[in-house]
Design a protein around this motif. Sequence first.
Motif, PDB file in Angstrom:
ATOM      1  N   ARG A  33       0.752  -1.125  -0.033  1.00 17.83           N
ATOM      2  CA  ARG A  33      -0.017   0.064   0.047  1.00 17.83           C
ATOM      3  C   ARG A  33       0.778   1.412  -0.038  1.00 17.83           C
ATOM      4  NH1 ARG A  33      -3.509  -3.237   3.358  1.00 17.83           N
ATOM      5  NH2 ARG A  33      -2.490  -2.317   5.265  1.00 17.83           N
ATOM      6  N   LEU A  34       1.868   1.266   0.628  1.00 23.84           N
ATOM      7  CA  LEU A  34       3.050   2.194   0.748  1.00 23.84           C
ATOM      8  C   LEU A  34       3.388   2.558  -0.672  1.00 23.84           C
ATOM      9  CD1 LEU A  34       4.546   4.626   2.057  1.00 23.84           C
ATOM     10  CD2 LEU A  34       6.067   2.855   2.884  1.00 23.84           C
ATOM     11  N   LEU A  35       3.697   1.565  -1.326  1.00 25.67           N
ATOM     12  CA  LEU A  35       4.495   1.609  -2.706  1.00 25.67           C
ATOM     13  C   LEU A  35       3.250   2.253  -3.620  1.00 25.67           C
ATOM     14  CD1 LEU A  35       6.133  -1.425  -3.489  1.00 25.67           C
ATOM     15  CD2 LEU A  35       7.137   0.579  -3.357  1.00 25.67           C
ATOM     16  N   ALA A  36       2.060   1.881  -3.506  1.00 25.76           N
ATOM     17  CA  ALA A  36       0.986   2.397  -4.367  1.00 25.76           C
ATOM     18  C   ALA A  36       0.656   3.748  -4.048  1.00 25.76           C
ATOM     19  CB  ALA A  36      -0.363   1.575  -4.039  1.00 25.76           C
ATOM     20  N   LEU A  37       0.869   4.228  -2.627  1.00 25.28           N
ATOM     21  CA  LEU A  37       1.034   5.864  -2.497  1.00 25.28           C
ATOM     22  C   LEU A  37       1.936   6.498  -3.183  1.00 25.28           C
ATOM     23  CD1 LEU A  37      -0.128   5.709   1.438  1.00 25.28           C
ATOM     24  CD2 LEU A  37      -1.626   6.423  -0.638  1.00 25.28           C
ATOM     25  N   LEU A  38       2.957   5.952  -3.400  1.00 20.91           N
ATOM     26  CA  LEU A  38       4.323   6.675  -3.695  1.00 20.91           C
ATOM     27  C   LEU A  38       4.006   6.775  -5.229  1.00 20.91           C
ATOM     28  CD1 LEU A  38       7.407   4.995  -2.254  1.00 20.91           C
ATOM     29  CD2 LEU A  38       6.517   7.294  -2.111  1.00 20.91           C
ATOM     30  N   ALA A  69       6.148  -6.222  -7.678  1.00 17.61           N
ATOM     31  CA  ALA A  69       6.848  -7.652  -8.108  1.00 17.61           C
ATOM     32  C   ALA A  69       8.332  -7.771  -7.465  1.00 17.61           C
ATOM     33  CB  ALA A  69       6.891  -7.712  -9.800  1.00 17.61           C
ATOM     34  N   GLU A  70       9.166  -6.436  -7.626  1.00 18.79           N
ATOM     35  CA  GLU A  70      10.392  -6.677  -7.107  1.00 18.79           C
ATOM     36  C   GLU A  70      10.390  -6.894  -5.514  1.00 18.79           C
ATOM     37  OE1 GLU A  70      13.230  -3.730  -8.320  1.00 18.79           O
ATOM     38  OE2 GLU A  70      11.867  -3.179 -10.094  1.00 18.79           O
ATOM     39  N   LEU A  71       9.250  -6.358  -4.892  1.00 17.71           N
ATOM     40  CA  LEU A  71       9.162  -6.237  -3.403  1.00 17.71           C
ATOM     41  C   LEU A  71       8.956  -7.797  -3.102  1.00 17.71           C
ATOM     42  CD1 LEU A  71       9.006  -4.609  -0.746  1.00 17.71           C
ATOM     43  CD2 LEU A  71       6.484  -4.588  -1.132  1.00 17.71           C
ATOM     44  N   THR A  89      12.542  -3.166   3.902  1.00 17.63           N
ATOM     45  CA  THR A  89      12.805  -1.782   4.069  1.00 17.63           C
ATOM     46  C   THR A  89      13.714  -1.102   3.524  1.00 17.63           C
ATOM     47  OG1 THR A  89      12.132  -2.571   6.591  1.00 17.63           O
ATOM     48  CG2 THR A  89      13.085  -0.540   6.099  1.00 17.63           C
ATOM     49  N   ARG A  90      14.926  -1.652   2.964  1.00 18.38           N
ATOM     50  CA  ARG A  90      15.882  -0.978   2.230  1.00 18.38           C
ATOM     51  C   ARG A  90      15.272  -0.726   1.064  1.00 18.38           C
ATOM     52  NH1 ARG A  90      20.244  -4.094   4.658  1.00 18.38           N
ATOM     53  NH2 ARG A  90      19.709  -5.710   3.254  1.00 18.38           N
ATOM     54  N   PHE A  91      14.595  -1.467   0.367  1.00 16.46           N
ATOM     55  CA  PHE A  91      13.990  -1.332  -1.077  1.00 16.46           C
ATOM     56  C   PHE A  91      12.950  -0.088  -0.952  1.00 16.46           C
ATOM     57  CE2 PHE A  91      10.447  -2.122  -4.075  1.00 16.46           C
ATOM     58  CZ  PHE A  91      10.868  -2.009  -5.336  1.00 16.46           C
ATOM     59  N   ILE A  92      12.040  -0.106  -0.039  1.00 15.52           N
ATOM     60  CA  ILE A  92      11.098   1.333  -0.050  1.00 15.52           C
ATOM     61  C   ILE A  92      11.820   2.247  -0.024  1.00 15.52           C
ATOM     62  CG2 ILE A  92       9.331   2.145   1.668  1.00 15.52           C
ATOM     63  CD1 ILE A  92       8.183  -0.052  -0.236  1.00 15.52           C
ATOM     64  N   LEU A  93      13.076   2.470   0.951  1.00 17.60           N
ATOM     65  CA  LEU A  93      13.833   3.648   1.115  1.00 17.60           C
ATOM     66  C   LEU A  93      14.258   3.978  -0.374  1.00 17.60           C
ATOM     67  CD1 LEU A  93      15.439   3.003   4.483  1.00 17.60           C
ATOM     68  CD2 LEU A  93      13.708   4.677   4.211  1.00 17.60           C
ATOM     69  N   ARG A  94      14.916   3.036  -1.026  1.00 17.48           N
ATOM     70  CA  ARG A  94      15.447   3.488  -2.227  1.00 17.48           C
ATOM     71  C   ARG A  94      14.317   4.012  -3.347  1.00 17.48           C
ATOM     72  NH1 ARG A  94      17.944  -1.553  -1.885  1.00 17.48           N
ATOM     73  NH2 ARG A  94      16.773  -2.226  -3.458  1.00 17.48           N
ATOM     74  N   VAL A  95      13.185   3.506  -3.246  1.00 19.43           N
ATOM     75  CA  VAL A  95      12.008   3.783  -3.976  1.00 19.43           C
ATOM     76  C   VAL A  95      11.623   5.297  -3.492  1.00 19.43           C
ATOM     77  CG1 VAL A  95       9.581   3.461  -4.716  1.00 19.43           C
ATOM     78  CG2 VAL A  95      11.330   1.382  -4.512  1.00 19.43           C
ATOM     79  N   LEU A  96      11.493   5.369  -2.240  1.00 21.34           N
ATOM     80  CA  LEU A  96      11.173   6.831  -1.707  1.00 21.34           C
ATOM     81  C   LEU A  96      12.074   7.774  -2.153  1.00 21.34           C
ATOM     82  CD1 LEU A  96       9.166   8.238   0.161  1.00 21.34           C
ATOM     83  CD2 LEU A  96      10.537   7.552   2.275  1.00 21.34           C
ATOM     84  N   LEU A  97      13.409   7.626  -2.006  1.00 21.36           N
ATOM     85  CA  LEU A  97      14.205   8.683  -2.382  1.00 21.36           C
ATOM     86  C   LEU A  97      14.511   8.884  -3.922  1.00 21.36           C
ATOM     87  CD1 LEU A  97      17.284   7.601   0.019  1.00 21.36           C
ATOM     88  CD2 LEU A  97      15.789   9.513   0.257  1.00 21.36           C
ATOM     89  N   GLY A  98      13.919   7.581  -4.674  1.00 23.22           N
ATOM     90  CA  GLY A  98      14.258   7.883  -6.033  1.00 23.22           C
ATOM     91  C   GLY A  98      13.138   8.334  -6.807  1.00 23.22           C
ATOM     92  N   THR A  99      11.747   8.333  -6.400  1.00 21.04           N
ATOM     93  CA  THR A  99      10.491   8.596  -6.921  1.00 21.04           C
ATOM     94  C   THR A  99      10.377  10.129  -7.387  1.00 21.04           C
ATOM     95  OG1 THR A  99       9.465   6.853  -5.618  1.00 21.04           O
ATOM     96  CG2 THR A  99       8.133   8.326  -6.493  1.00 21.04           C
ATOM     97  N   PRO A 100      10.895  11.045  -6.562  1.00 17.14           N
ATOM     98  CA  PRO A 100      10.763  12.403  -6.992  1.00 17.14           C
ATOM     99  C   PRO A 100      11.545  12.710  -8.430  1.00 17.14           C
ATOM    100  CG  PRO A 100      11.033  12.329  -4.698  1.00 17.14           C
ATOM    101  CD  PRO A 100      11.393  10.982  -5.054  1.00 17.14           C
ATOM    102  N   ARG A 101      12.762  11.816  -8.462  1.00 15.20           N
ATOM    103  CA  ARG A 101      13.642  11.902  -9.547  1.00 15.20           C
ATOM    104  C   ARG A 101      12.895  11.404 -10.744  1.00 15.20           C
ATOM    105  NH1 ARG A 101      20.056  10.710 -10.486  1.00 15.20           N
ATOM    106  NH2 ARG A 101      20.190  11.334 -12.569  1.00 15.20           N
ATOM    107  N   LEU A 102      12.200  10.432 -10.483  1.00 12.19           N
ATOM    108  CA  LEU A 102      11.501   9.444 -11.528  1.00 12.19           C
ATOM    109  C   LEU A 102      10.397  10.171 -12.037  1.00 12.19           C
ATOM    110  CD1 LEU A 102      11.237   6.791 -13.237  1.00 12.19           C
ATOM    111  CD2 LEU A 102      10.050   5.995 -11.045  1.00 12.19           C
TER     112      LEU A 102
END
Length: 252
Positions: free
Chosen positions: A192-197, A215-217, A227-240
């Motif tokens: 659900r957190l990924l969906a929000l991102l 799928a990666e999760l 948790t590390r994956f979520i943090l990477r996505v969280l940090l990278g989503t604005p640039r993406l």
Amino acid sequence: MAVVRAHHPETDVSLIEHAHDEAAHWHEGQTRRSGDPYLTHCLAVAAIVADLGMPPAVVCAALLHDIGDTPCPQGRVVEHFGQDIAQLVSAVRTVMLGAIPPGRLTLEAADPDGRPTREEAVRAVCLADRLHNMRTIAFLDPAKQHRKARETLDVLAPLARAAGLTDVSRELHDLSAAVLQPASSAFAVTTRLLALLTLLLPAPQRARWREEWRAELAVLATCRSRTRFILRVLLGTPRLSVTLRRPACQER
């Protein structure tokens, strides 16, 4: 292209560029169940095949593997890409249409020059196709999800393992298990957190990235790795998000 050059530094990638343009032309207007252009699937399969170290001819076959489902005239692939690539595309299509069961893609003796045999090349494209389809399986109805996951778990994951494609086998296994076994509550919260991102991304792109991230999760076994994956996505989503909103990127 960068991955192909890393594995094959002396290769001429112009044929791959031509295969991309050909696939883009004939798949134009086609979409996947997610709503994404169909070409995104061809590119994903080609990227997986390139990661496996396959030579340019096999990457071309991956880009063109579904061209038989388009109005592309018979014989055009031979004319533009040669007999070898055309035969690879035809063999892959034969497997995917069920004329040859995936389990019949048995191992064979390696080429003495280190090049993949025809069967190894066909197997690589077929496994890459299933891997990307499993990454986006959420767009299928539940009955088909279950059927595809069971076939993948029983046949294709062991086939990949026997072929020495350990990472592919592991991901196929984990993605299938995620479909066949109910997700834990912690996994559901993280999903659900990924969906929000994805709300930060352009609307047409959200479904695609949501399912690929999910799928990666699914293949991460521990809470720490998730948790590390979520943090990477969280940090990278604005640039993406900025990248996806650029006009040049949207045109592609």
